[in-house]
Design a protein around this motif. Sequence first.
Motif, mmCIF file in Angstrom:
data_model
loop_
_atom_site.group_PDB
_atom_site.id
_atom_site.type_symbol
_atom_site.label_atom_id
_atom_site.label_comp_id
_atom_site.label_asym_id
_atom_site.label_seq_id
_atom_site.Cartn_x
_atom_site.Cartn_y
_atom_site.Cartn_z
ATOM 1 N N ALA A 40 -10.800 -20.358 5.751
ATOM 2 C CA ALA A 40 -11.595 -21.257 6.593
ATOM 3 C C ALA A 40 -10.841 -22.552 6.875
ATOM 4 O O ALA A 40 -10.857 -23.059 8.015
ATOM 5 C CB ALA A 40 -12.934 -21.557 5.937
ATOM 6 N N LEU A 41 -10.184 -23.103 5.861
ATOM 7 C CA LEU A 41 -9.414 -24.329 6.063
ATOM 8 C C LEU A 41 -8.267 -24.100 7.039
ATOM 9 O O LEU A 41 -7.981 -24.953 7.890
ATOM 10 C CB LEU A 41 -8.882 -24.839 4.724
ATOM 11 N N ALA A 42 -7.608 -22.945 6.914
ATOM 12 C CA ALA A 42 -6.510 -22.638 7.836
ATOM 13 C C ALA A 42 -7.014 -22.533 9.270
ATOM 14 O O ALA A 42 -6.366 -23.012 10.209
ATOM 15 C CB ALA A 42 -5.825 -21.339 7.417
ATOM 16 N N GLY A 43 -8.193 -21.923 9.451
ATOM 17 C CA GLY A 43 -8.767 -21.836 10.784
ATOM 18 C C GLY A 43 -9.134 -23.189 11.357
ATOM 19 O O GLY A 43 -8.894 -23.464 12.536
ATOM 20 N N LEU A 44 -9.730 -24.063 10.522
ATOM 21 C CA LEU A 44 -10.082 -25.399 10.983
ATOM 22 C C LEU A 44 -8.840 -26.199 11.367
ATOM 23 O O LEU A 44 -8.833 -26.914 12.379
ATOM 24 C CB LEU A 44 -10.867 -26.137 9.895
ATOM 25 N N ILE A 45 -7.803 -26.087 10.555
ATOM 26 C CA ILE A 45 -6.577 -26.831 10.854
ATOM 27 C C ILE A 45 -5.926 -26.310 12.119
ATOM 28 O O ILE A 45 -5.488 -27.088 12.987
ATOM 29 C CB ILE A 45 -5.608 -26.747 9.661
ATOM 30 N N ALA A 46 -5.861 -24.972 12.253
ATOM 31 C CA ALA A 46 -5.147 -24.375 13.388
ATOM 32 C C ALA A 46 -5.903 -24.545 14.701
ATOM 33 O O ALA A 46 -5.282 -24.746 15.753
ATOM 34 C CB ALA A 46 -4.876 -22.892 13.116
ATOM 35 N N PHE A 47 -7.233 -24.451 14.664
ATOM 36 C CA PHE A 47 -8.007 -24.408 15.908
ATOM 37 C C PHE A 47 -8.819 -25.670 16.173
ATOM 38 O O PHE A 47 -9.430 -25.780 17.248
ATOM 39 C CB PHE A 47 -8.947 -23.200 15.894
ATOM 40 N N VAL A 48 -8.848 -26.612 15.233
ATOM 41 C CA VAL A 48 -9.590 -27.861 15.447
ATOM 42 C C VAL A 48 -8.682 -29.075 15.268
ATOM 43 O O VAL A 48 -8.525 -29.890 16.190
ATOM 44 C CB VAL A 48 -10.804 -27.953 14.508
ATOM 45 N N ALA A 49 -8.091 -29.194 14.091
ATOM 46 C CA ALA A 49 -7.308 -30.390 13.783
ATOM 47 C C ALA A 49 -6.056 -30.489 14.644
ATOM 48 O O ALA A 49 -5.769 -31.547 15.232
ATOM 49 C CB ALA A 49 -6.937 -30.406 12.298
ATOM 50 N N VAL A 50 -5.300 -29.399 14.739
ATOM 51 C CA VAL A 50 -4.054 -29.437 15.522
ATOM 52 C C VAL A 50 -4.328 -29.666 17.009
ATOM 53 O O VAL A 50 -3.703 -30.539 17.631
ATOM 54 C CB VAL A 50 -3.242 -28.154 15.285
ATOM 55 N N PRO A 51 -5.259 -28.919 17.657
ATOM 56 C CA PRO A 51 -5.543 -29.219 19.076
ATOM 57 C C PRO A 51 -6.055 -30.632 19.307
ATOM 58 O O PRO A 51 -5.697 -31.271 20.306
ATOM 59 C CB PRO A 51 -6.603 -28.169 19.447
ATOM 60 N N PHE A 52 -6.902 -31.127 18.387
ATOM 61 C CA PHE A 52 -7.407 -32.489 18.565
ATOM 62 C C PHE A 52 -6.276 -33.503 18.436
ATOM 63 O O PHE A 52 -6.196 -34.467 19.217
ATOM 64 C CB PHE A 52 -8.498 -32.786 17.535
ATOM 65 N N GLY A 53 -5.406 -33.310 17.456
ATOM 66 C CA GLY A 53 -4.256 -34.211 17.328
ATOM 67 C C GLY A 53 -3.361 -34.174 18.548
ATOM 68 O O GLY A 53 -2.863 -35.217 19.003
ATOM 69 N N TYR A 54 -3.156 -32.974 19.099
ATOM 70 C CA TYR A 54 -2.325 -32.857 20.303
ATOM 71 C C TYR A 54 -3.001 -33.523 21.501
ATOM 72 O O TYR A 54 -2.332 -34.132 22.344
ATOM 73 C CB TYR A 54 -2.063 -31.385 20.598
ATOM 74 N N ALA A 55 -4.346 -33.428 21.560
ATOM 75 C CA ALA A 55 -5.081 -34.104 22.630
ATOM 76 C C ALA A 55 -4.935 -35.613 22.519
ATOM 77 O O ALA A 55 -4.807 -36.315 23.536
ATOM 78 C CB ALA A 55 -6.548 -33.700 22.601
#
Length: 323
Positions: A40-55
């Motif tokens: 679950a943490l890997a999914g949150l990082i890959a699909f939430v945290a990383v895209p938000f940081g890139y945004a």
Amino acid sequence: MSTAVSPSPTPAPSAAAARPTTQRRRSRDWVHALLMTAPALAGLIAFVAVPFGYAVVLSLHKARLGSDRPPAFVGLEQYRRILTDPDLSGRFLHALLNNLTFALAVVPLQTGLALALAVLLNRKLRAIGLFRAVFFLPVVFPMALVAVIWRLILARSDQGILNSLLHQLSFGHWGSFDWLGSPLTAMASVVVLSVWQGVGFQMVILLAGLQAIPDERYEAAQLDRASRWQQFRHVTLPGIRTTLIFVALLTSVLSFRVFDQVYILVRGGGLNENATRTVMYEAVTTAFDQNNIGRASAITVVFFLIVLVLTLVQRRVARGDDA
């Protein structure tokens, strides 16, 4: 004369000796917890945290799709224009107001309807599973298909299902209203189709909460001669309070993400764009129609922070009695 010697008592383990064992147990529990939550943490990082940081990074640049020039760093200029420029801030605030209007209509309507359906289907009747599947069926439909179906229902011409029905019932006096194009009914149309598509999901969650209430509570209420309404008020609602809060919060977050039905109906169904423009619609059209990735990213970042604050406030208010 022999004398029996009693065995000496085993000394109890000291607190200092027990402490390392407790620490090892806690460390082992932490390792197990991390291993179980790792997917679950890997999914949150890959699909939430990383895209938000890139945004966030893109929002600090002037970037355009398909341009040979590298993104130019502009700092907080995109945010300044969104919040202070008369044209851009006006469009953003209007889209945000449409989002709030949609959420204020969908959250109580969809949650209340889901609760009513869950109570209705929480019975031991023959073929009750079939009825539950029928109410849940719209959830499995993709939003694109739902938008097309409701475009046929709300079409302006007499071939629209709703207008055709009104034409028959009014003996030809009424039956050509533009449900999607009128600013008075455009948002209401989006609300209705969204509730129809999503109420089954909330119904299933609430149904699970209802089935977790012990039957002994209802038996005790019946012994006290409580009416159906009193049982619902004093047994059912307290029993699913946590589930109801979760459903309301989830519906709120999903309602702020409204985009698919608006985009499809605006582009192919004649939906009034100004009356139903949402923040996500504004961000997507800014990115792909105006070819401005930096400004679109800034819109999504600001909107994310607004939704986060509203969600935290709503959660605090909903759980205020437990604080």
